[in-house]
Write an enzyme that holds these catalytic residues in place. Structure first.
Site, PDB file in Angstrom:
ATOM      1  CG  ASP A  30       9.151  14.022 -19.960  1.00  0.00           C
ATOM      2  OD1 ASP A  30       9.721  13.206 -20.713  1.00  0.00           O
ATOM      3  OD2 ASP A  30       9.771  14.703 -19.120  1.00  0.00           O
ATOM      4  CG  ASN A  86      15.633  17.265 -11.672  1.00  0.00           C
ATOM      5  OD1 ASN A  86      15.342  17.060 -10.491  1.00  0.00           O
ATOM      6  ND2 ASN A  86      15.258  16.461 -12.645  1.00  0.00           N
ATOM      7  CD  GLN A  93      18.868  22.095 -15.398  1.00  0.00           C
ATOM      8  OE1 GLN A  93      19.606  22.455 -14.475  1.00  0.00           O
ATOM      9  NE2 GLN A  93      18.179  22.926 -16.141  1.00  0.00           N
ATOM     10  CG  HIS A  99      12.372  21.331 -17.349  1.00  0.00           C
ATOM     11  ND1 HIS A  99      13.664  21.640 -17.728  1.00  0.00           N
ATOM     12  CD2 HIS A  99      12.417  20.073 -16.870  1.00  0.00           C
ATOM     13  CE1 HIS A  99      14.446  20.601 -17.500  1.00  0.00           C
ATOM     14  NE2 HIS A  99      13.716  19.650 -16.957  1.00  0.00           N
ATOM     15  CG  HIS A 101      10.149  16.876 -14.217  1.00  0.00           C
ATOM     16  ND1 HIS A 101      10.302  16.027 -15.285  1.00  0.00           N
ATOM     17  CD2 HIS A 101      11.350  17.504 -14.075  1.00  0.00           C
ATOM     18  CE1 HIS A 101      11.541  16.111 -15.762  1.00  0.00           C
ATOM     19  NE2 HIS A 101      12.196  17.004 -15.042  1.00  0.00           N
TER      20      HIS A 101
END
Ligand code: 5GP
Ligand code: ZN
Length: 134
Positions: A30, A86, A93, A99, A101
């Site tokens: 990230d 999210n 989000q 996706h 995390h």
């Protein structure tokens, strides 16, 4: 999806720091990490969120999350691990390509993923059970 940044990253059109890749997924670091090693699991096929995600992809994503958690724990020596996903703006989000995390946690880190616990009322419990057909 022509205009989706995570489609482009997942499919290698935009370069990324890739920790893992196979035919269906790419795992990247990230760019705005909550902690050292914060990574994202991206399916290569576009789905905006968990509601659009095919069941089979959902299952494989969870298995991949487990493998990545094990690998990252060994490599980064983190003390804990959060998996966060999210859906919808209200839930935090910001990129509308599904996706997960992967957030390594370290003693004393300042990652804030907590909430203030409420109290389950009898009314809410009964209403929710009824709405869910239980
Ligand atoms: P969300 O808020 O949608 O659950 O998470 C989106 C995440 O994607 C954020 O943690 C943000 O830092 C990360 N992110 C946004 N754009 C990029 C990008 O272009 N590259 C990478 N590697 N991460 C990104
Ligand atoms: Zn996409």
């Amino acid at each position: 999806m022509d205009n989706c940044i995570f489609c482009k990253i997942a499919n290698g059109e935009i370069p990324s720091a890739t920790l893992y890749e196979d035919e269906e997924f790419r795992v990247i670091l990230d760019l705005g990490p909550a902690s050292k090693g914060h990574a994202l699991i991206l399916p290569k096929v576009h789905a905006a969120d968990i509601y659009e995600l095919p069941e089979e992809t959902a299952g494989k994503a969870m298995i991949l999350a487990k493998h990545m958690a094990e690998k990252m724990k060994d490599a980064l020596h983190c003390d804990g691990f959060n998996i966060v996903q999210n859906n919808g703006e209200i839930a935090g989000q910001t990129v509308f390509h599904f996706h997960m995390h992967l957030i390594p946690r370290y003693k004393g880190d300042q990652v804030g993923l907590t909430w203030t616990p409420g109290k389950l009322s009898d009314k809410d419990r009964d209403e929710i059970l009824e709405k869910l057909g239980r």
